[in-house]
Design an enzyme around this catalytic site. Structure first.
Site, mmCIF file in Angstrom:
data_model
loop_
_atom_site.group_PDB
_atom_site.id
_atom_site.type_symbol
_atom_site.label_atom_id
_atom_site.label_comp_id
_atom_site.label_asym_id
_atom_site.label_seq_id
_atom_site.Cartn_x
_atom_site.Cartn_y
_atom_site.Cartn_z
ATOM 1 N N GLU A 132 10.715 7.219 39.395
ATOM 2 C CA GLU A 132 11.880 8.028 39.684
ATOM 3 C C GLU A 132 11.429 9.251 40.492
ATOM 4 O OE1 GLU A 132 14.490 8.768 36.391
ATOM 5 O OE2 GLU A 132 14.262 6.724 35.651
ATOM 6 N N ARG A 175 16.538 10.790 29.771
ATOM 7 C CA ARG A 175 16.215 9.842 28.701
ATOM 8 C C ARG A 175 14.807 10.127 28.158
ATOM 9 N NH1 ARG A 175 17.599 4.330 31.650
ATOM 10 N NH2 ARG A 175 16.887 5.582 33.405
ATOM 11 N N CYS A 215 10.825 4.787 30.529
ATOM 12 C CA CYS A 215 9.867 3.678 30.675
ATOM 13 C C CYS A 215 8.634 3.818 29.782
ATOM 14 C CB CYS A 215 9.456 3.553 32.131
ATOM 15 S SG CYS A 215 10.868 3.393 33.232
ATOM 16 N N GLU A 272 8.572 -4.498 38.990
ATOM 17 C CA GLU A 272 8.650 -3.357 39.913
ATOM 18 C C GLU A 272 7.831 -2.204 39.351
ATOM 19 O OE1 GLU A 272 10.211 -0.341 39.101
ATOM 20 O OE2 GLU A 272 10.650 -1.023 37.072
ATOM 21 N N PHE A 287 -2.307 11.417 37.329
ATOM 22 C CA PHE A 287 -1.902 11.183 35.931
ATOM 23 C C PHE A 287 -2.878 11.799 34.940
ATOM 24 C CE2 PHE A 287 2.017 8.787 35.329
ATOM 25 C CZ PHE A 287 2.418 8.776 36.648
ATOM 26 N N LEU A 288 -3.416 12.930 35.351
ATOM 27 C CA LEU A 288 -4.350 13.654 34.489
ATOM 28 C C LEU A 288 -3.832 15.072 34.270
ATOM 29 C CD1 LEU A 288 -6.875 12.394 33.298
ATOM 30 C CD2 LEU A 288 -8.224 13.375 35.148
ATOM 31 N N THR A 317 16.186 -2.929 29.601
ATOM 32 C CA THR A 317 15.610 -3.564 28.403
ATOM 33 C C THR A 317 15.229 -2.439 27.445
ATOM 34 O OG1 THR A 317 13.476 -3.592 29.531
ATOM 35 C CG2 THR A 317 14.729 -5.644 29.548
#
Ligand code: UGA
Length: 487
Positions: free
Chosen positions: A192, A383, A306, A188, A295-296, A122
């Site tokens: 990756e 990407r 994404c 989901e 994620f810091l 998408t």
């Protein structure tokens, strides 16, 4: 029998099925008569191929469907068309076991499957920020007319909220009413580089369902995941909910992750002007369990197929729904992220003694080694890769850029043919005035700065991922710049 319209179908399935705190449902027999539901995964890109292979590994009979003949031929021959650790072996094992096959034939998919997962891409629309749903539409309308018995169509692709209802309407238009085809949504959350683990051992499963039959069929389609967890003495949390919440669970999760990364990158901007070190700051706040240290990691910002497009599509959808203000902060998240890419170019100009004008610096005559092309380690995916974006800016500024990446070279060469591509890290760095680390591959993190220093023209390095041991590099005589760190 008269065919019910979409509204009638919706009323029929919603009225008798309470979804809050729903216990595991009573098993129902798969319509194909097989002992376990047979699964198809439509779209064999990153998502669909990984799911098809992993669910075959869990013991299901699986068919992967695509319209791309070359991709199908490679998969059928046991070759995964992208780099994902562990997947090749699982593909070959399950092809050999006869549980997994690939086809371009939607009629075959319809006669084989009980549960059809829509796993197509998408992407961002060419004409705006929203998501392009044409691949979802094509998948549903290609499958639906061939369905000859009851089946469940399950959306997995990342979509704007409201898509599941629309898919239900498409199914109502294109499938024969007497088969009472149902729709569900189950997003989901795979990353990756860790995709096999994330599919076999997910952090949670979200089921957006409207009937007990759909819930039961989806539960059976995931029983392999639950059994594996039980064998390993784990539990997989399951959230059973409505369509809208299931769709939102995915985009909300990605929006949160993107916001967390941009938050620490905004702190990096502050550290840059105030003289702090954002890597220490991240540790100082991340030890608070309410914040958490994942994620810091500050650096060049997030990329990939994404996070960037999902926060844009989410804003576009909120705008359409009249709630644009609620997500206005995501625009800021995007801007912070984009600024980090420009910051690397600014540091390059500083280190090379070039002034930075309104159109950027003039780097003509400089040679820059770019280490990294994939958007993160352990993938060949480029990407919306920050590494490729920065390399492009450096090329545009006139630098001669040589790139090395352990996996992403072929894809990067297609995206940025103007750069030079070398067969090794050392070859990329040879004669360079500046080295930029733009993907945190282990091969770069643990390189010996003294040895690399023998090959370069000038010992200057930008650690755009904050992944190197700064004292080690400075001790080896390198001029070192991190992101949000003192020089
Ligand atoms: C992301 C989500 O993490 C998955 O849960 C989701 O299923 C997936 O998108 C999807 O929508 O399909 P992915 O794109 O594979 O997964 O990559 P991430 O690991 O999330 O990394 C995204 C970007 O953020 C990378 O460029 C990475 O370098 C960057 N990042 C990550 C940071 O800059 N700092 C961090 O602390 C973590």
């Amino acid at each position: 029998m008269a065919r019910p319209g979409p509204d009638e179908r919706r009323r029929r399935v919603t009225t008798h099925y309470p979804i809050a705190h729903t216990p595991p449902p009573q098993p129902v027999a798969p319509p194909s008569g097989a002992p376990r539901p047979r699964l198809t995964f439509i779209g064999t890109g990153y998502l669909g191929a990984t799911y098809a292979i992993c669910f075959a590994e869990l013991g299901y009979e699986v068919m992967g469907i695509d319209i791309n003949a070359e991709r199908l031929a490679r998969l059928s021959a046991g070759q995964v068309p992208f780099h994902e650790p562990g997947l090749d072996e699982l593909l070959r094992r399950n092809l050999a076991a006869g549980r997994l096959r690939f086809s371009a034939d939607f009629a075959e998919a319809a006669s084989f499957g009980d549960v059809h997962f829509i796993c197509v891409q998408t992407p961002q629309r060419a004409d705006g920020l929203g998501a392009d749903l044409s691949f979802v539409e094509n998948a549903v309308t290609a499958l639906a007319p061939h369905l000859r018995r009851k089946a469940l169509i399950v959306g997995k692709s990342t979509v704007p909220v409201g898509t599941a209802e629309w898919v239900e309407q498409l199914v109502g238009k294109h499938a024969a009413a007497e088969h009472d085809i149902e729709v569900a949504w189950s997003p989901e959350f795979l990353q990756e580089g860790y995709a096999v683990e994330d599919v076999l051992r997910p952090s949670r499963i979200v089921l957006g369902v409207k009937s007990s039959w759909a819930h039961s069929m989806l539960h059976s389609a995931h029983k392999g995941v639950f059994d594996l967890a039980a064998n390993e003495d784990r539990e997989v949390p399951v959230v059973v909910t409505d369509f809208a919440t299931a769709e939102l669970a995915k985009v909300a999760a990605n929006a949160f992750l993107a916001t967390k990364i941009s938050f620490i990158n905004a702190m990096a901007e502050i550290c840059e002007v105030a003289g702090g070190d954002v890597t220490h700051l991240a540790r100082a706040i991340g030890h608070d369990p309410r914040i958490g240290n994942k994620f810091l990691r500050s650096g060049v910002g997030f990329g990939g197929a994404c996070l960037p497009k999902d926060i844009r599509a989410f804003q576009a959808r909120a705008q359409e729904l009249g709630a644009g203000e609620a997500l206005r902060f995501l625009h800021e998240v995007d801007l912070i992220n984009q600024r980090r890419r420009g910051r690397v170019v600014q540091l390059a100009a500083d280190l090379l003694g070039r002034s930075y004008g309104p159109a950027g610096p003039d780097l003509t005559g400089t040679r820059i080694a770019v280490l990294g092309a994939s958007f993160k380690p352990n993938t060949d995916d480029v990407r919306d890769s920050p590494a490729v974006a920065v390399a492009t800016k450096l090329v545009r500024a006139g630098a001669q850029v040589s790139i090395y990446d352990p996996q992403g070279m072929d894809n990067a060469a297609k995206a940025l043919p103007e750069a030079e591509y070398t067969a090794s890290l050392t070859a990329a760095a040879t004669g360079a005035d500046l080295v930029c680390v733009l993907t945190a591959w282990d091969e770069f993190r643990y390189v010996d700065p003294a040895v690399l220093g023998e090959h370069v023209a000038g010992r200057r390095i930008i650690d755009a991922m904050n992944c190197l041991d700064m004292p080690l590099w400075t001790a080896a005589g390198w001029e070192f710049r991190g992101m949000g760190r003192p020089s």
